[in-house]
Design a protein around this motif. Structure first.
Motif, mmCIF file in Angstrom:
data_model
loop_
_atom_site.group_PDB
_atom_site.id
_atom_site.type_symbol
_atom_site.label_atom_id
_atom_site.label_comp_id
_atom_site.label_asym_id
_atom_site.label_seq_id
_atom_site.Cartn_x
_atom_site.Cartn_y
_atom_site.Cartn_z
ATOM 1 N N GLY A 1 0.825 -1.414 -0.110
ATOM 2 C CA GLY A 1 0.112 -0.208 0.034
ATOM 3 C C GLY A 1 0.817 1.289 -0.163
ATOM 4 O O GLY A 1 0.507 2.162 0.865
ATOM 5 N N ASP A 2 1.743 1.269 -0.945
ATOM 6 C CA ASP A 2 2.649 2.506 -0.900
ATOM 7 C C ASP A 2 1.653 3.937 -1.085
ATOM 8 O O ASP A 2 2.019 5.049 -0.714
ATOM 9 C CB ASP A 2 3.374 2.662 -2.168
ATOM 10 C CG ASP A 2 4.484 1.574 -1.899
ATOM 11 O OD1 ASP A 2 4.808 1.241 -0.881
ATOM 12 O OD2 ASP A 2 5.182 1.252 -3.053
ATOM 13 N N ASN A 3 0.411 3.814 -1.630
ATOM 14 C CA ASN A 3 -0.527 4.996 -1.773
ATOM 15 C C ASN A 3 -1.021 5.381 -0.782
ATOM 16 O O ASN A 3 -1.466 6.549 -0.429
ATOM 17 C CB ASN A 3 -1.604 4.491 -2.968
ATOM 18 C CG ASN A 3 -1.237 3.971 -4.420
ATOM 19 O OD1 ASN A 3 -0.239 4.478 -4.799
ATOM 20 N ND2 ASN A 3 -1.843 3.073 -4.659
ATOM 21 N N PHE A 4 -1.054 4.609 0.319
ATOM 22 C CA PHE A 4 -1.421 4.943 1.594
ATOM 23 C C PHE A 4 -0.280 5.249 2.623
ATOM 24 O O PHE A 4 -0.390 5.491 3.895
ATOM 25 C CB PHE A 4 -2.409 4.139 2.274
ATOM 26 C CG PHE A 4 -3.683 4.004 1.673
ATOM 27 C CD1 PHE A 4 -4.526 4.798 1.733
ATOM 28 C CD2 PHE A 4 -3.889 2.757 0.696
ATOM 29 C CE1 PHE A 4 -5.668 4.692 0.878
ATOM 30 C CE2 PHE A 4 -5.044 2.400 -0.060
ATOM 31 C CZ PHE A 4 -6.153 3.491 0.088
ATOM 32 N N ALA A 5 0.948 5.487 1.881
ATOM 33 C CA ALA A 5 2.013 5.489 3.004
ATOM 34 C C ALA A 5 2.340 7.100 3.032
ATOM 35 O O ALA A 5 3.454 7.570 3.515
ATOM 36 C CB ALA A 5 3.489 4.827 2.301
ATOM 37 N N LYS A 6 1.554 8.057 2.436
ATOM 38 C CA LYS A 6 1.817 9.473 2.744
ATOM 39 C C LYS A 6 0.382 10.032 3.055
ATOM 40 O O LYS A 6 -0.643 9.451 2.967
ATOM 41 C CB LYS A 6 1.984 10.285 1.525
ATOM 42 C CG LYS A 6 3.342 9.647 0.639
ATOM 43 C CD LYS A 6 3.893 10.750 -0.255
ATOM 44 C CE LYS A 6 3.053 10.575 -1.591
ATOM 45 N NZ LYS A 6 3.428 11.329 -2.646
ATOM 46 N N PRO A 7 0.310 11.113 3.974
ATOM 47 C CA PRO A 7 -0.800 11.595 4.337
ATOM 48 C C PRO A 7 -1.871 12.258 3.304
ATOM 49 O O PRO A 7 -1.526 12.716 2.567
ATOM 50 C CB PRO A 7 -0.497 12.969 5.365
ATOM 51 C CG PRO A 7 0.940 13.355 4.699
ATOM 52 C CD PRO A 7 1.475 12.146 4.135
ATOM 53 N N ALA A 8 -3.076 11.724 3.668
ATOM 54 C CA ALA A 8 -4.229 12.079 2.442
ATOM 55 C C ALA A 8 -4.718 13.321 2.987
ATOM 56 O O ALA A 8 -4.337 13.972 3.980
ATOM 57 C CB ALA A 8 -5.260 11.111 2.832
ATOM 58 N N ARG A 9 -5.478 14.000 2.305
ATOM 59 C CA ARG A 9 -6.155 15.534 2.423
ATOM 60 C C ARG A 9 -6.815 15.358 3.487
ATOM 61 O O ARG A 9 -7.265 14.421 4.039
ATOM 62 C CB ARG A 9 -7.007 15.567 1.002
ATOM 63 C CG ARG A 9 -6.352 15.914 -0.192
ATOM 64 C CD ARG A 9 -7.435 16.033 -1.397
ATOM 65 N NE ARG A 9 -8.087 17.118 -1.280
ATOM 66 C CZ ARG A 9 -7.816 18.308 -1.715
ATOM 67 N NH1 ARG A 9 -6.444 18.422 -2.375
ATOM 68 N NH2 ARG A 9 -8.289 19.466 -1.747
ATOM 69 N N LEU A 10 -6.961 16.634 4.044
ATOM 70 C CA LEU A 10 -7.744 16.659 5.189
ATOM 71 C C LEU A 10 -9.109 16.655 4.922
ATOM 72 O O LEU A 10 -9.800 17.439 3.693
ATOM 73 C CB LEU A 10 -7.578 18.172 5.865
ATOM 74 C CG LEU A 10 -6.338 18.351 6.693
ATOM 75 C CD1 LEU A 10 -6.121 19.698 7.122
ATOM 76 C CD2 LEU A 10 -6.050 17.006 7.823
ATOM 77 N N LEU A 11 -10.211 15.720 5.175
ATOM 78 C CA LEU A 11 -11.505 15.755 4.682
ATOM 79 C C LEU A 11 -12.304 17.122 5.527
ATOM 80 O O LEU A 11 -11.753 17.537 6.503
ATOM 81 C CB LEU A 11 -12.155 14.743 5.347
ATOM 82 C CG LEU A 11 -12.133 13.242 4.271
ATOM 83 C CD1 LEU A 11 -10.618 12.945 4.122
ATOM 84 C CD2 LEU A 11 -13.076 12.236 5.165
ATOM 85 N N PRO A 12 -13.356 17.397 4.849
ATOM 86 C CA PRO A 12 -13.932 18.651 5.277
ATOM 87 C C PRO A 12 -14.126 18.798 6.830
ATOM 88 O O PRO A 12 -13.803 20.010 7.383
ATOM 89 C CB PRO A 12 -15.338 18.620 4.741
ATOM 90 C CG PRO A 12 -15.107 17.974 3.413
ATOM 91 C CD PRO A 12 -14.089 16.788 3.819
ATOM 92 N N LEU A 13 -14.797 17.586 7.553
ATOM 93 C CA LEU A 13 -14.725 17.755 8.911
ATOM 94 C C LEU A 13 -13.547 17.934 9.521
ATOM 95 O O LEU A 13 -13.449 18.569 10.812
ATOM 96 C CB LEU A 13 -15.390 16.456 9.289
ATOM 97 C CG LEU A 13 -16.065 16.495 10.882
ATOM 98 C CD1 LEU A 13 -16.832 17.396 11.005
ATOM 99 C CD2 LEU A 13 -16.444 15.145 11.269
ATOM 100 N N GLU A 14 -12.303 17.046 9.210
ATOM 101 C CA GLU A 14 -11.203 17.370 9.840
ATOM 102 C C GLU A 14 -10.648 18.876 9.820
ATOM 103 O O GLU A 14 -10.255 19.365 10.838
ATOM 104 C CB GLU A 14 -10.224 16.440 9.271
ATOM 105 C CG GLU A 14 -10.549 14.871 9.539
ATOM 106 C CD GLU A 14 -9.321 14.212 8.600
ATOM 107 O OE1 GLU A 14 -8.815 13.534 9.375
ATOM 108 O OE2 GLU A 14 -9.359 14.184 7.417
ATOM 109 N N ALA A 15 -10.676 19.526 8.676
ATOM 110 C CA ALA A 15 -10.454 20.715 8.408
ATOM 111 C C ALA A 15 -11.044 21.960 9.379
ATOM 112 O O ALA A 15 -10.718 22.950 9.798
ATOM 113 C CB ALA A 15 -10.464 21.125 6.981
ATOM 114 N N LYS A 16 -12.244 21.440 9.441
ATOM 115 C CA LYS A 16 -13.246 22.363 10.377
ATOM 116 C C LYS A 16 -13.047 22.347 11.789
ATOM 117 O O LYS A 16 -12.896 23.229 12.300
ATOM 118 C CB LYS A 16 -14.904 21.727 9.798
ATOM 119 C CG LYS A 16 -15.857 22.991 10.429
ATOM 120 C CD LYS A 16 -17.192 21.960 10.407
ATOM 121 C CE LYS A 16 -17.407 21.603 8.799
ATOM 122 N NZ LYS A 16 -18.827 20.801 8.761
ATOM 123 N N ALA A 17 -12.773 21.232 12.007
ATOM 124 C CA ALA A 17 -12.325 20.790 13.538
ATOM 125 C C ALA A 17 -11.036 21.705 13.765
ATOM 126 O O ALA A 17 -11.038 22.029 15.030
ATOM 127 C CB ALA A 17 -12.212 19.476 13.941
#
Length: 695
Positions: free
Chosen positions: A457-473
């Motif tokens: 799973g190299d594709n998940f070995a870097k941080p993903a975008r902040l989802l709207p709820l995460e960014a909001k929090a």
């Protein structure tokens, strides 16, 4: 397997497949290779694939679609550019990252958005020490934490947050305070607002065909969806949440006029600091019928009583000038205060006391005053999608290092139970990118998690975008704390986050408004003095005595409360701890003199900062008129219900001056029954104010 789990496996497998292929693929290839689609017929696949794309897009993950000039969906090509999935690199310096970790440590357990905040900081801290590893800070304390407080209110908040995200019309029963009636409401929810210790919903009311503001604690019963449709209304085009975030109490409603209020030069700076955003000031000397000194404050108002109440609370330092009907209402209410305090009031007999008569704050008997409960209710759960992506990164990182993970530490980090953790790992074990190539394989063995040492799973070995709820929090936490962390780095950190996201999350669902008063410059000076153990010189406005005093104090802690931020300090001259409101500090200067911290100089944040009641030996019995009784039941400790509809409330106070201001702000609808000296103090102040109004 639950439908939600099947959907998550499909969506994660779709992302994994597209990222692994690194080329545009057809819908037919997706149907054949991605877990969860292969067993569907063409129509079912078309519906599911469209729905999954739409949901991923709502989470900020947008697939690129190369459409042919003509043709069916099989002829379209799909891809997921890396920039549409990975989080843009944000170069925080150590102070900024430390400030963000401090924010989490201060809010964890009491912030309504604590769990998505944790995940957001996990993403931002990728490759660096865990955000949970922040040292304990004793220089900041929080009485107000934007906690939902109480199970009922928590459930409402969670439902409304989801409805805003999904654009779902909601229905609920609402207690309308002005009409003293419970009415059904059908609302398109646009925005959540936290101010003065309460959550508010801003949305389009179908009954009024206009945007209205609803206090969540006045919602009765459960909040439901109006339909089973995926979306009920389009995003509002001309809605600006900042308008509602900056309004004062007297501006919550349809504009009724513009008030002109004379302000003494003793407090003109204070009014500018508190309410400069809500109006404008001109020199009083330029205004007819105004004293020569001071300023005239012009502000739009919706509720006449509210703006009159505010002006009366300022005593002789303010006077309503215009419009004439507003000035007359102010004068009439002063006359009413004098009349009702001239002789001891004889209230109506008490009726049998209701079991609910002692409830306070937000109308939830399970919650303390102001909606500030402990950590037992964390209402806003992050999307499980975000949790799974974060967990995948943690597991893959451990596999690459050849480490076994401590299951307890992972559970604590993600705030999940043992069952939830095992279920999440089971889901990730199924995620694949076609051809039998799975992202990872992990198992829980007792207190440890073992991960296959060769994950794909190299594709998940870097941080993903902040989802709207995460960014909001994340942004809400920053706005709640402002410039009050010793590192002083939240403002630049916020700017970097907003720049990386390309938008300000505060405009998309939750906005934190702090107490009135721009104290950011004072806060920065105080924070630095606390961090460096330096004596602080204050020019402090003593509102009770209408004078300025010079204080030289040892600053220990910044803390927030119902009315704003304070610096808790030790005053050597008085040989006692003291707390000073930051918005009452006209100037703050850090000296070169250091001090040795004294042990035990800490305020009780569960006391007066949260309840609004100082420790005192006096309690006043205050009569509240039938017209204002329902507001008293919501905000005061009611001790007696009277037969004519009035109530008697118990108000704790330390000084007569504070109590006098509170009674003046009630604009004739409150009378001190006892003690006698407090009633006479109100009478003296009201008679002086009546004389000032006549001048």
């Amino acid at each position: 397997m639950a439908k939600d789990t099947e959907k998550l496996i499909r969506q994660l497998s779709l992302i994994s497949f597209l990222m692994a292929e690194r080329r545009p693929v057809t819908a037919l290839e997706i149907k054949q290779e991605v877990e969860g689609y292969s067993g569907m017929n063409d129509d079912a696949f078309a519906r599911r694939f469209y729905a999954d794309r739409a949901e991923l897009e709502s989470l900020g993950i947008e697939l690129k679609v190369d459409k042919p000039a003509e043709g069916y969906y099989e002829a379209e090509n799909y891809s997921l550019p890396p920039q549409n999935f990975y989080l843009d690199a944000i170069e925080f310096d150590d102070a900024e990252l430390g400030a963000l970790r401090t924010a989490l440590s201060l809010l964890d357990g009491e912030f309504a958005y604590a769990e998505p905040l944790r995940l957001a900081l996990q993403q931002l801290s990728w490759g660096k020490p865990s955000p949970l590893a922040a040292p304990e800070h004793r220089s900041v304390a929080l009485g107000m934490t934007a906690s939902a407080g109480g199970r009922e209110l928590s459930q409402r908040l969670s439902k409304i947050e989801t409805a805003i995200f999904r654009r779902k019309t909601i229905v609920f029963s609402y207690y309308t305070m002005g009409r003293d009636a419970k009415e059904e409401r059908r609302v398109d929810p646009y925005h959540l607002l936290f101010r003065g210790g309460q959550f508010y919903l801003v949305g389009h009311s179908h009954e009024r065909d206009d945007v209205r503001v609803f206090r969540l604690s006045r919602i009765r019963g459960k909040v439901g969806y109006a339909s089973k449709a995926e979306h009920d209304f389009p995003p509002p085009e001309d809605f600006d949440p900042r308008v509602y975030a900056t309004r004062t109490d007297w501006q919550l409603g349809d504009p009724a006029g513009t008030a002109r209020i004379w302000i003494s030069n003793r407090i003109d700076w204070l009014v500018e600091r508190h309410f400069g955003h809500a109006g404008q000031t001109v020199p009083a000397a330029e205004v007819d019928d105004a004293p020569d000194e001071g300023v005239v404050f012009e502000t739009d108002y919706a509720e006449p009583r509210q703006v009159v109440s505010w002006a009366l609370g300022l005593g002789e330092r303010a006077r309503v000038l215009d419009p004439p009907e507003l000035a007359e209402e102010a004068a009439e209410r002063v006359r009413l205060i004098v009349e009702r305090h001239a002789e001891p009031l004889e209230p109506a007999p008490a009726k049998r006391r209701s079991s609910k008569s002692d409830s306070r704050g937000n109308g939830d008997a399970n919650a303390p005053y102001g909606g500030q409960a402990g950590g037992e209710h964390a209402p806003i759960r992050p999307e499980r999608f975000a949790r799974l992506v974060t967990l995948a990164g943690i597991l893959i990182g451990a596999a690459r290092e050849g480490e076994r993970l401590d299951a307890r530490a992972v559970r604590d980090s993600l705030q999940v139970t043992d069952t939830e953790l095992r279920e999440d790992i089971d889901v990730l074990n199924v995620v694949n990118f076609g051809g039998g190539s799975y992202v990872l394989y992990a198992e829980v063995h007792g207190d440890e998690i073992e991960v296959d040492p060769e994950p794909y799973g190299d594709n998940f070995a870097k941080p993903a975008r902040l989802l709207p709820l995460e960014a909001k929090a994340l942004v809400a936490a920053i706005d709640l704390l402002g410039d009050h962390i010793p590192e002083g780095s939240l403002a630049p950190a916020r700017k970097k986050i907003v720049d990386a996201l390309g938008r300000d999350p505060a405009t998309e669902g939750l906005q934190i408004t702090t107490a009135s008063g721009d104290d950011s410059e004072v806060a920065r000076v105080v924070s630095r003095a606390i961090a460096e153990n330096r004596l602080l010189e204050l020019e402090y406005y003593k509102e009770n005595e209408d004078e300025f005093s010079k204080r030289r104090v040892e600053p220990y802690q910044l803390l927030n409360g119902q009315e704003g931020w304070y610096v808790h300090a030790f005053d050597p001259e008085r040989d006692a701890p003291r707390s000073f409101r930051l918005d009452r500090i006209r100037t703050a200067t850090m000296t070169n003199d250091e001090f040795e911290p004294r042990p035990g100089i800490e305020p009780d944040v569960h006391g007066w900062p949260r309840t609004g009641e100082v420790e005192a030996s006096r309690a006043a019995r205050v009569w509240i008129s039938p017209e204002r009784a329902r507001w008293a039941r919501e905000d005061r400790r009611v001790t007696d219900e009277l037969r004519d509809g009035a109530v008697v409330a118990e108000v704790h106070y330390a000084g007569d001056d504070w109590l006098v201001r509170e009674i003046l702000k009630e604009a004739g609808d409150a009378v001190v029954l006892e003690p006698e000296e407090a009633r006479l103090a109100v009478l003296d102040a009201a008679e002086a104010l009546a004389g000032a109004v006549k001048r």
